[in-house]
Scaffold this motif. Structure first.
Motif, mmCIF file in Angstrom:
data_model
loop_
_atom_site.group_PDB
_atom_site.id
_atom_site.type_symbol
_atom_site.label_atom_id
_atom_site.label_comp_id
_atom_site.label_asym_id
_atom_site.label_seq_id
_atom_site.Cartn_x
_atom_site.Cartn_y
_atom_site.Cartn_z
ATOM 1 N N ILE A 12 -53.922 -22.244 8.416
ATOM 2 C CA ILE A 12 -52.935 -21.105 8.284
ATOM 3 C C ILE A 12 -53.063 -20.357 9.976
ATOM 4 C CG2 ILE A 12 -52.252 -19.004 7.484
ATOM 5 C CD1 ILE A 12 -53.385 -19.960 4.852
ATOM 6 N N VAL A 13 -53.943 -19.804 10.362
ATOM 7 C CA VAL A 13 -54.162 -19.427 11.556
ATOM 8 C C VAL A 13 -53.588 -20.209 12.726
ATOM 9 C CG1 VAL A 13 -55.560 -18.272 13.365
ATOM 10 C CG2 VAL A 13 -56.196 -17.829 10.988
ATOM 11 N N LEU A 14 -53.827 -21.581 12.603
ATOM 12 C CA LEU A 14 -53.391 -22.332 13.834
ATOM 13 C C LEU A 14 -51.945 -22.484 13.833
ATOM 14 C CD1 LEU A 14 -56.113 -25.301 13.948
ATOM 15 C CD2 LEU A 14 -55.506 -23.597 15.827
ATOM 16 N N LEU A 15 -51.423 -22.723 12.610
ATOM 17 C CA LEU A 15 -49.991 -22.549 12.175
ATOM 18 C C LEU A 15 -49.265 -21.371 12.805
ATOM 19 C CD1 LEU A 15 -49.723 -24.585 8.846
ATOM 20 C CD2 LEU A 15 -49.106 -25.416 11.082
ATOM 21 N N GLY A 16 -49.862 -20.544 12.620
ATOM 22 C CA GLY A 16 -49.323 -19.245 12.802
ATOM 23 C C GLY A 16 -49.263 -19.206 14.289
ATOM 24 N N TYR A 17 -50.288 -19.647 15.073
ATOM 25 C CA TYR A 17 -50.703 -19.611 16.557
ATOM 26 C C TYR A 17 -49.313 -20.606 17.127
ATOM 27 C CZ TYR A 17 -52.394 -20.503 21.233
ATOM 28 O OH TYR A 17 -52.910 -20.730 22.442
ATOM 29 N N PHE A 63 -60.843 -16.917 17.237
ATOM 30 C CA PHE A 63 -61.101 -16.769 15.867
ATOM 31 C C PHE A 63 -61.293 -18.099 15.151
ATOM 32 C CE2 PHE A 63 -59.730 -16.742 11.230
ATOM 33 C CZ PHE A 63 -60.597 -15.653 10.561
ATOM 34 N N VAL A 64 -60.452 -19.040 15.334
ATOM 35 C CA VAL A 64 -60.602 -20.494 14.854
ATOM 36 C C VAL A 64 -62.105 -21.217 15.518
ATOM 37 C CG1 VAL A 64 -59.769 -22.673 15.027
ATOM 38 C CG2 VAL A 64 -58.200 -20.702 14.455
ATOM 39 N N ALA A 65 -62.211 -21.031 16.678
ATOM 40 C CA ALA A 65 -63.433 -21.420 16.974
ATOM 41 C C ALA A 65 -64.672 -20.978 16.642
ATOM 42 C CB ALA A 65 -63.469 -21.232 18.788
#
Length: 701
Positions: A12-17, A63-65
């Motif tokens: 979800i975070v990557l899609l938002g990015y 954050f993802v990392a």
């Protein structure tokens, strides 16, 4: 269940990015989203204009990392990384993993890669078209006249700017594929070596856009008779000189990546690639740190990885022995920390200061961390100036008592995905057999421990001369845990292409060299210990938090007061320099602390290894040579030699071999010359056999 939830959160975070990048060229982003966020963040005296960039572009990737490091640690502990080992497990995306493009400048491209490449190109086209439409719509004769331009010159200005903004999209991703120890690659199931080609694609694209961007502005200045603007370094705006220096550094790097130069003059290519430091420094000076936040996260993760590799490379490792094979091939055997584990097909980067202090070369690890818990081996084929020098050094009559070696790694795939197939066909050419040695040793271990049912294995290897058949001796370890190869269904088809029959003189036997390591030489160990993922997450998060605290204090108590008192505000260049300096200090401080902490545990493991090695009699190289030969000749596993079928005077009929495989799921692994890999990819993607699942293994960039 928890791991699945974490993975969903990361997605979800990557899609938002990604959505931020998609919306960035639009008026909605510029006129609604950005002003709203800046109103809340830029009012802070601690971050100023940088706050928006930190929140929207830097924080999501870091954050993802960090969370990805925690995810990978617990997945490894729970054994989820080996869940793919169950034979018969259906791959839902198997069609997308098949080769879709084989011939062309991109090489072998799978369906998944083609899909992501198409989406990336769509993002570039979308962004460029929106930038142009919005930019041209705002140009009127009156607005152009205010800048001293005609309408078409103003459009050239807008188009040149748009090209630079496209380059920023590519630059944001450029360093992610070469951050070898990053958690982002294993999260996506990508081994570091396979990602080098993505770095190459992005590098070419970055420099195409930035070159067009620079030429557009130089043309504009020439038309205006303001060529002197090339020498302008603005105090509080874009610096033209810095941009030109960044572009010049990039062009020098770009020129040496031409295949003819890269392969024939590797040292020139290698050394000029260090210009990436100047490229990034002057790029940040060119656009300012606030705008550079768009491209900062990938470079930040690369800096963390690069500094950790630097710390690991300072330690000389314990090279115990070497085997000289009669085919201009060397096997190097290192002492290994028993707590260090790695998967098959892992890569170790090696530096030999006696040959070159700066050159690092990747080699496949052929040993298995389960069968050989205290030894790590790599096989090096003499095929290049660096490898030839190493072979000559070790094979010379004058014995070498000790060879200084440094390493970086190991780096490898996150899972043993090849074991999910019912049948494995591994096809190699020459030294391309080395990745398969580690796979076969892993399958030998699995078949003896009954972890899971191992697939039937067919190894098809092509050699130029019969002397290269000695490479097959490396399939079995000569030391370590007992291994019974009879439990593995193994069939080896060896083809000697340039000889009509067995060589008459087979007197040349492998020769062993034993070294006397220095007391300061350490076994190969994980730089951050067994809990590497947790330590990496701690380094990334703590270094960035410390950076925010320090830069916030500097901004609030030093930069902000000057902004209020001085016309034009604080100089962009100095602000950028302070940010770069603090980033480097924070990364160096946190990474060094983590490495020193783990070094204590590694030192305790070293003492245990030294106690074990101390019981080994220190004989002369000639004595050990005789013993090594005896071990090599008296290997009790006769099954290996019974499984080998040697063919002379021809090449393997790859189409026949592959189409005769009747298993419902056949993994086809190819390693070797480019033409061979392309031929196999064509066969697997032809659609004539739905059970063939291709995977290319290439180390020739």
């Amino acid at each position: 269940m928890i791991l699945a939830g974490v993975k969903l959160l990361l997605m979800i975070v990557l899609l938002g990015y990604a959505m931020v990048w998609i919306m960035r060229p639009t008026k909605t982003f510029k006129q609604i989203w950005l002003p709203s966020i800046r109103e809340k963040l830029n009012s802070s005296t601690y971050f100023g204009t940088q706050g928006t960039g930190f929140l929207m572009f830097v924080f999501p990737v870091l954050f993802v990392a960090v969370v990805g490091c925690v995810y990978l640690h617990f997945r490894k502990r729970s054994g989820d990384s080996k869940s793919e080992s169950n034979i018969g497990k259906k791959n839902r995306l198997v069609t997308l993993k098949r080769p879709m493009l084989v011939k062309g400048p991109l090489g072998i491209v799978s369906g998944t890669e083609l899909a992501f490449l198409t989406m990336f190109l769509a993002l570039l086209i979308w962004s460029f078209s929106v930038y142009l439409v919005n930019g041209f719509a705002a140009i009127t004769p009156k607005s152009a006249a205010k800048k001293g331009l005609t309408v078409w010159q103003a459009k050239l200005d807008s188009a040149s700017l748009s090209l630079g903004l496209l380059g920023n999209i590519c630059l944001a991703l450029l360093f992610l594929p070469v951050a070898r120890g990053s958690s982002l690659l294993p999260l996506l199931g990508l081994p570091s070596e396979a990602c080098v080609k993505y770095h190459m694609w992005l590098g070419h694209t970055v420099l195409v856009f930035f070159t067009a961007h620079g030429l557009g502005y130089i043309t504009l200045w020439a038309l205006k008779n303001h060529i002197s603007e090339m020498l302008q370094w603005a105090r509080d705006d874009v610096s033209n000189v810095a941009g030109e220096l960044a572009l010049l550094s990039g062009l020098v790097m770009w020129a040496t990546t031409y295949p003819g130069i890269r392969r024939k003059m590797f040292e020139l290519f290698f050394y000029t690639h260090y210009l990436y430091i100047l490229f990034m420094v002057f790029f940040i000076f060119h656009v300012g740190i606030s705008f550079a936040c768009l491209t900062l996260p990938g470079f930040y993760l690369f800096l963390v990885d690069r500094f950790l590799r630097f710390l690991q490379s300072r330690q000389r490792v314990r090279l115990v022995s070497a085997r000289i094979l009669p085919c201009d091939t060397v096997e190097l055997n290192f002492s290994k920390n028993p707590r260090l584990s790695y998967n098959p097909m892992s890569i170790l980067y090696i530096n030999v200061p006696r040959i070159s202090g700066l050159q690092w070369h990747p080699f496949t690890i052929t040993s298995n961390s389960n069968l050989e818990p205290e030894k790590l081996s790599v096989v090096i084929k003499s095929d290049g100036s660096w490898t030839r020098k190493l072979h000559q050094m070790l094979s010379s009559p004058s014995s070498i008592d000790r060879l200084e070696v440094s390493v970086e790694g190991p780096y490898g795939p996150a899972s043993t995905h090849f074991t999910r197939h019912e049948q494995l066909v591994m096809i190699s050419g020459g030294s391309g057999i080395t990745p398969f040695i580690s796979i076969i040793r892993e399958l030998i271990f699995a078949s003896n421990t009954s972890q899971y049912k191992t697939p039937e294995v067919i190894l098809v290897c092509a050699f130029k001369s019969s002397s290269e058949l000695a490479m097959l001796d490396l399939l079995l370890p000569i030391s370590g845990s007992p291994s019974d190869i009879s439990k593995l269904q193994l069939k080896i088809e060896a083809f000697v292409t340039r000889e009509k029959g067995p060589a008459k003189d087979n007197s040349t036997a492998p020769r062993a060299i034993w070294f006397n390591p220095h007391a300061t030489d350490a076994p190969v160990s994980a730089i951050l210990g067994p809990k590497s993922w947790l330590w990496l997450g701690a380094i990334i998060s703590s270094s960035f938090i410390i950076f925010l605290i320090i830069i916030g204090l500097i901004t609030g108590y030093y930069i902000y007061p000057i902004d209020q008192k001085t016309e034009g505000g604080f100089p962009w260049a100095l602000r950028s320099f302070l940010n770069m300096l603090v980033i480097c200090i924070c990364i160096a401080m946190t990474a060094s602390s983590a490495v020193l902490w783990n070094k204590k545990q590694n030192a305790r493991d070293v003492k245990q290894i030294q106690n074990v090695e101390g019981s080994t009699p220190a004989g002369s190289p000639q004595t050990w040579l005789y013993k090594a030969d005896r071990e090599l000749e008296s290997v009790p596993h006769q099954t290996l030699f019974q499984a080998i079928n040697v063919h002379y005077g021809g090449r393997p009929d790859l189409k026949k071999i592959l189409f005769e495989c009747k298993g419902s799921s056949v993994g086809v692994l190819a390693s070797g010359p480019k033409m061979m890999r392309h031929e196999i990819a064509n066969i697997c993607s032809s659609g004539l056999a739905d059970n063939l699942h291709f995977e290319s293994i290439s180390f020739t960039w």
